[in-house]
Design an enzyme around this catalytic site. Structure first.
Site, mmCIF file in Angstrom:
data_model
loop_
_atom_site.group_PDB
_atom_site.id
_atom_site.type_symbol
_atom_site.label_atom_id
_atom_site.label_comp_id
_atom_site.label_asym_id
_atom_site.label_seq_id
_atom_site.Cartn_x
_atom_site.Cartn_y
_atom_site.Cartn_z
ATOM 1 N N LYS A 43 49.250 47.005 61.125
ATOM 2 C CA LYS A 43 49.022 48.206 61.935
ATOM 3 C C LYS A 43 48.903 49.494 61.129
ATOM 4 C CE LYS A 43 52.745 46.818 64.058
ATOM 5 N NZ LYS A 43 52.824 45.398 63.689
ATOM 6 N N ASP B 193 51.442 39.046 51.709
ATOM 7 C CA ASP B 193 51.597 39.637 53.038
ATOM 8 C C ASP B 193 51.824 41.133 52.837
ATOM 9 O OD1 ASP B 193 52.381 40.587 55.497
ATOM 10 O OD2 ASP B 193 53.911 39.062 55.845
ATOM 11 N N TYR C 231 59.733 38.292 55.773
ATOM 12 C CA TYR C 231 59.355 37.989 57.151
ATOM 13 C C TYR C 231 57.842 38.028 57.253
ATOM 14 C CZ TYR C 231 58.783 38.603 62.211
ATOM 15 O OH TYR C 231 58.409 38.481 63.524
#
Length: 462
Positions: free
Chosen positions: A275, A247, A150
């Site tokens: 984050k 990613d 994802y």
């Protein structure tokens, strides 16, 4: 489960949740926050390894907001840094602050692939810009992604995450409203399949702008990459002149301050972060080769547009600097890796004792149990197709029952769990004891019944 969050008798939580549903679609501000059976879950406080609900219950949190608060919720050092930044510096929207420079310098120092870096507000923005600049640099159309990975909400990568068996092998968008021609420009390959990668480049190499992957597909739990697979990606993209994008929104900082690329020794061209670099504050980043990064319009004359009102906001920069300082100066990874290894080892022994076919996977501070037969000790699933054998009813069912013991692992199929710096051995003791009771109960009741359908959910990280 009348005593759990989300029950019809949950009082204050039910009232607030009902108010939310009247003004917020579904009552939540992200699709992954609406969990079947927990629709009245209202959070009123977080701290360390725990959170509290509007109904006065407290839970040891092993979900940890999909993973970013590596230090634990509301880490006092991070909170102090954010508060101090707010006393002297607001968001200007022009120029640069010294904090942004300090953060960029540290990221360039820490991450092997990063020569220059830009801040975003989310990981989805970072992956969007990575693919945009890859197409700009190469003049090519196609993007390669992998089943089970994802990369955010944007159209080019919004497909083939948690797919039903009949949708594996084709294009499986996670949303309506995406133009077919956008989906057609994305090739979906099986993870850990080097032959499929070589075949894709043999057929389409001159039109492949980028390959993007989670080096560990944590959005379906924890599929560990084969070293040969990562090496193949590097070789094929280099040979074809394509851009390799890691990613590392999840693997970055949680597994190593240098990301998975430091662990594997395979260096991509671009890397995205999220984050975790700020212990959960809303920040993302895109970094990599200087020649690629200099294509962005943040450099005068750069042809690839880049902007974001809140990029480099002083509060999130302060959170990131404080988080990195703690990761570098304190034994954070030593602590979470030790507890993570203990959880995986003792859960494996627990399932063997119960004679339950299970594979406990993970890395470092991440753990997940797949309920599936046929795996020898130490053997792990390697692709999303392998995970189709997971018993979703049991997976969801035992996690629902953990709530009764004051422990929270997200009760959605294939979702991983996390250890933070705030967790203790006592927390792990409670997890192990409660898991045995919860699994026994779920087996006696036949799993989760109607909740097993959650295996088809498409999105993954919040």
């Amino acid at each position: 489960m009348s005593s759990g969050p989300g029950s019809s008798t949950s009082g204050a939580g039910a009232r607030i949740a009902e108010r939310a549903r009247r003004v917020v679609p579904g009552g939540v501000n992200s699709g992954q926050r609406s969990v079947p059976g927990l629709t009245d879950l209202v959070i009123t406080g977080t701290g360390g390894a725990r959170f509290r609900t509007a109904d006065g219950r407290e839970f040891i949190d092993f979900h940890a907001a999909f993973g970013p608060p590596l230090l634990g919720h509301n880490d006092p050092d991070v909170a102090r840094a954010v508060a101090e930044a707010g006393t002297s510096l607001g968001h200007m929207g022009v120029g640069v602050t010294e904090g942004e420079v300090l953060l960029a310098e540290q990221l360039v120092e820490l991450i092997p692939s990063v020569e220059k870096i830009l801040l975003t507000s989310t990981g989805s923005e970072a992956t969007f810009h990575a693919l945009r600049v890859a197409r700009a640099a190469t003049g090519r159309r196609l993007v390669v992604k992998f089943q089970g990975c994802y990369h955010g909400w944007h159209d080019s990568v919004s497909l083939n995450v948690i797919s039903t068996p009949e949708r594996v092998g084709g294009r499986d968008p996670i949303s309506t409203g995406i133009l077919p021609e956008v989906l057609e420009a994305t090739l979906v390959l099986p993870f850990n399949d080097s032959e499929a990668v070589r075949a894709a480049f043999a057929a389409h190499g001159q039109d492949i702008a980028a390959v993007i992957l989670e080096p560990v597909p944590h959005n379906v739990g924890a599929l560990l990459p084969h070293q040969e697979f990562l090496t193949t990606l590097r070789e094929e993209t280099t040979r074809a002149g394509s851009v390799l994008v890691f990613d590392e929104v999840i693997t970055g900082f949680r597994h190593h301050t240098g990301g998975w690329q430091t662990i594997s020794g395979v260096t991509p061209d671009l890397t995205t972060f999220g984050k975790a670099m700020a212990n959960g504050a809303p920040v993302g980043a895109l970094g990599g080769r200087a020649d690629l990064m200099d294509l962005f319009s943040s450099r005068p004359g750069g042809p690839t547009f880049f902007a974001g009102t809140y990029n480099g906001h002083p509060s999130v920069v302060a959170a990131a600097l404080a988080t990195l300082r703690k990761l570098r100066e304190e034994p954070v990874h030593e602590h979470v890796f030790r507890l993570g290894e203990r959880v995986r080892t003792e859960l494996t022994a627990l399932y063997q004792r119960l004679d339950v076919p299970a594979v406990v996977a993970g890395y470092g501070s991440v753990f997940v149990t797949y309920f599936m037969p046929g795996y020898a000790p130490g053997q792990l699933p390697g692709s999303y197709t392998d995970l189709l054998a997971n018993d979703a009813a049991l997976f969801v069912g035992y996690r629902r029952r953990l709530l009764e013991h004051g422990l929270f692992e997200l009760p959605l199929n294939l979702k991983r769990s996390h250890i933070s710096y705030a967790h203790t051995d006592d927390d792990v003791d409670r997890l192990l004891t409660a898991t045995e009771t919860a699994v026994r109960s779920a087996l006696a009741d036949g799993g989760a019944g109607d909740l097993a359908h959650t295996s088809t959910m498409g999105g993954a990280r919040d």
